[in-house]
Design a protein around this motif. Structure first.
Motif, mmCIF file in Angstrom:
data_model
loop_
_atom_site.group_PDB
_atom_site.id
_atom_site.type_symbol
_atom_site.label_atom_id
_atom_site.label_comp_id
_atom_site.label_asym_id
_atom_site.label_seq_id
_atom_site.Cartn_x
_atom_site.Cartn_y
_atom_site.Cartn_z
ATOM 1 N N VAL A 62 0.813 -1.178 -0.063
ATOM 2 C CA VAL A 62 -0.016 -0.137 -0.058
ATOM 3 C C VAL A 62 0.980 1.337 -0.083
ATOM 4 C CG1 VAL A 62 -1.728 1.241 1.244
ATOM 5 C CG2 VAL A 62 -1.717 -1.116 1.272
ATOM 6 N N VAL A 63 0.849 2.004 -0.946
ATOM 7 C CA VAL A 63 1.471 3.031 -1.109
ATOM 8 C C VAL A 63 0.827 4.436 -0.782
ATOM 9 C CG1 VAL A 63 2.914 4.765 -2.735
ATOM 10 C CG2 VAL A 63 3.020 2.285 -3.133
ATOM 11 N N ILE A 64 1.143 5.057 0.386
ATOM 12 C CA ILE A 64 0.365 6.126 0.919
ATOM 13 C C ILE A 64 1.194 7.417 0.747
ATOM 14 C CG2 ILE A 64 -0.354 4.782 2.711
ATOM 15 C CD1 ILE A 64 1.768 5.819 4.676
ATOM 16 N N ALA A 65 0.403 8.497 0.668
ATOM 17 C CA ALA A 65 0.752 9.919 0.374
ATOM 18 C C ALA A 65 2.014 10.253 1.517
ATOM 19 C CB ALA A 65 -0.130 10.881 0.466
ATOM 20 N N LYS A 66 3.038 11.040 0.863
ATOM 21 C CA LYS A 66 3.930 11.481 1.777
ATOM 22 C C LYS A 66 3.432 12.399 2.993
ATOM 23 C CE LYS A 66 7.546 10.830 -1.366
ATOM 24 N NZ LYS A 66 8.157 11.170 -2.734
ATOM 25 N N GLU A 67 2.302 13.158 2.901
ATOM 26 C CA GLU A 67 1.761 13.981 3.735
ATOM 27 C C GLU A 67 0.715 13.006 4.642
ATOM 28 O OE1 GLU A 67 0.911 14.419 0.424
ATOM 29 O OE2 GLU A 67 2.959 15.502 0.177
ATOM 30 N N ASN A 68 0.894 13.386 5.952
ATOM 31 C CA ASN A 68 -0.173 12.618 6.917
ATOM 32 C C ASN A 68 0.085 11.310 6.990
ATOM 33 O OD1 ASN A 68 -1.261 15.274 7.460
ATOM 34 N ND2 ASN A 68 -2.613 15.199 5.552
ATOM 35 N N GLN A 69 1.354 10.668 6.831
ATOM 36 C CA GLN A 69 1.446 9.483 7.005
ATOM 37 C C GLN A 69 1.140 8.639 8.283
ATOM 38 O OE1 GLN A 69 5.422 8.045 5.781
ATOM 39 N NE2 GLN A 69 5.736 9.678 4.476
ATOM 40 N N ALA A 70 1.312 9.372 9.286
ATOM 41 C CA ALA A 70 0.947 8.830 10.719
ATOM 42 C C ALA A 70 -0.545 8.467 10.711
ATOM 43 C CB ALA A 70 1.367 9.811 11.630
ATOM 44 N N LYS A 71 -1.184 9.340 10.323
ATOM 45 C CA LYS A 71 -2.637 9.167 10.280
ATOM 46 C C LYS A 71 -3.122 8.139 9.205
ATOM 47 C CE LYS A 71 -7.221 11.454 9.561
ATOM 48 N NZ LYS A 71 -7.777 10.709 8.881
ATOM 49 N N ALA A 72 -2.552 8.074 8.018
ATOM 50 C CA ALA A 72 -3.092 7.141 7.083
ATOM 51 C C ALA A 72 -2.681 5.932 7.505
ATOM 52 C CB ALA A 72 -2.301 7.244 5.724
ATOM 53 N N LYS A 73 -1.643 5.675 8.323
ATOM 54 C CA LYS A 73 -1.302 4.314 8.820
ATOM 55 C C LYS A 73 -2.182 3.892 9.814
ATOM 56 C CE LYS A 73 3.790 4.336 7.798
ATOM 57 N NZ LYS A 73 5.125 4.246 8.288
ATOM 58 N N ALA A 74 -2.441 4.635 10.773
ATOM 59 C CA ALA A 74 -3.404 4.378 11.981
ATOM 60 C C ALA A 74 -4.999 4.143 11.154
ATOM 61 C CB ALA A 74 -3.626 5.591 12.905
ATOM 62 N N ASP A 75 -5.388 4.931 10.372
ATOM 63 C CA ASP A 75 -6.542 4.711 9.584
ATOM 64 C C ASP A 75 -6.694 3.154 8.853
ATOM 65 O OD1 ASP A 75 -7.586 7.141 10.417
ATOM 66 O OD2 ASP A 75 -7.205 7.996 8.337
ATOM 67 N N TYR A 76 -5.435 2.863 8.199
ATOM 68 C CA TYR A 76 -5.359 1.588 7.692
ATOM 69 C C TYR A 76 -5.573 0.308 8.640
ATOM 70 C CZ TYR A 76 -3.936 -1.682 4.152
ATOM 71 O OH TYR A 76 -3.922 -3.040 3.299
ATOM 72 N N VAL A 77 -4.881 0.674 9.611
ATOM 73 C CA VAL A 77 -4.959 -0.614 10.850
ATOM 74 C C VAL A 77 -6.520 -0.466 11.159
ATOM 75 C CG1 VAL A 77 -4.225 -1.110 13.288
ATOM 76 C CG2 VAL A 77 -2.640 -0.363 11.588
ATOM 77 N N ARG A 78 -7.040 0.573 11.546
ATOM 78 C CA ARG A 78 -8.496 0.543 11.881
ATOM 79 C C ARG A 78 -9.201 -0.100 10.996
ATOM 80 N NH1 ARG A 78 -9.128 5.797 14.315
ATOM 81 N NH2 ARG A 78 -7.671 6.204 12.491
#
Length: 136
Positions: A62-78
């Motif tokens: 899963v390639v995520i945006a360079k911005e807001n990585q922390a939130k994107a990773k937490a949202d993915y786990v959720r």
């Protein structure tokens, strides 16, 4: 506490890779663990090498945006189901996913580990080999 884990979520660079290249021995460990856990690799793919490096490993990249990585990773786990997820990382952008997962593992490695990640983790391992072997 007994865990019923279905998903393994991993940060890529700094956790299972160094400077965009998979750390030796990780391919075999991930392939073995994929028989028991569905593996998800989250990355901004800074070096553009993730697909090549993970070729042949049964995992979801899963390639995520360079911005807001922390939130994107937490949202993915959720989204996966945090109660069935183990997450492994080492950076500040991994803190929220380590907290959100049922089991958060921080790895120190050669590049070190963010202090916030250490505090967010349930377990700290010296390196990714030890962390993956813990799951075996």
């Amino acid at each position: 506490k007994t865990f019923s884990l279905s998903f393994l979520v991993l940060d890529y660079n700094g956790t299972i890779a160094c400077d965009g290249h998979l750390i030796p021995g990780i391919k075999e460990l991930l392939t073995e663990l994929s028989q028991h856990l569905t593996i998800h690799i989250l990355t901004a793919d800074t070096f553009g090498s993730v697909k090549k490096e993970l070729q042949g490993i049964p995992c979801e990249i899963v390639v995520i945006a360079k911005e807001n990585q922390a939130k994107a990773k937490a949202d993915y786990v959720r989204k996966l189901d945090a109660k069935e997820t183990v997450a492994i990382g080492n950076g500040r952008n991994d803190v929220l996913m380590l907290k959100k997962a049922a089991l958060g593992i921080a790895v120190i490695q050669t590049e070190g580990c963010a202090g916030e990640a250490l505090l967010a983790a349930d377990v700290v391992n010296q390196n990714i080999h030890d962390a993956l072997n813990l799951l075996r």
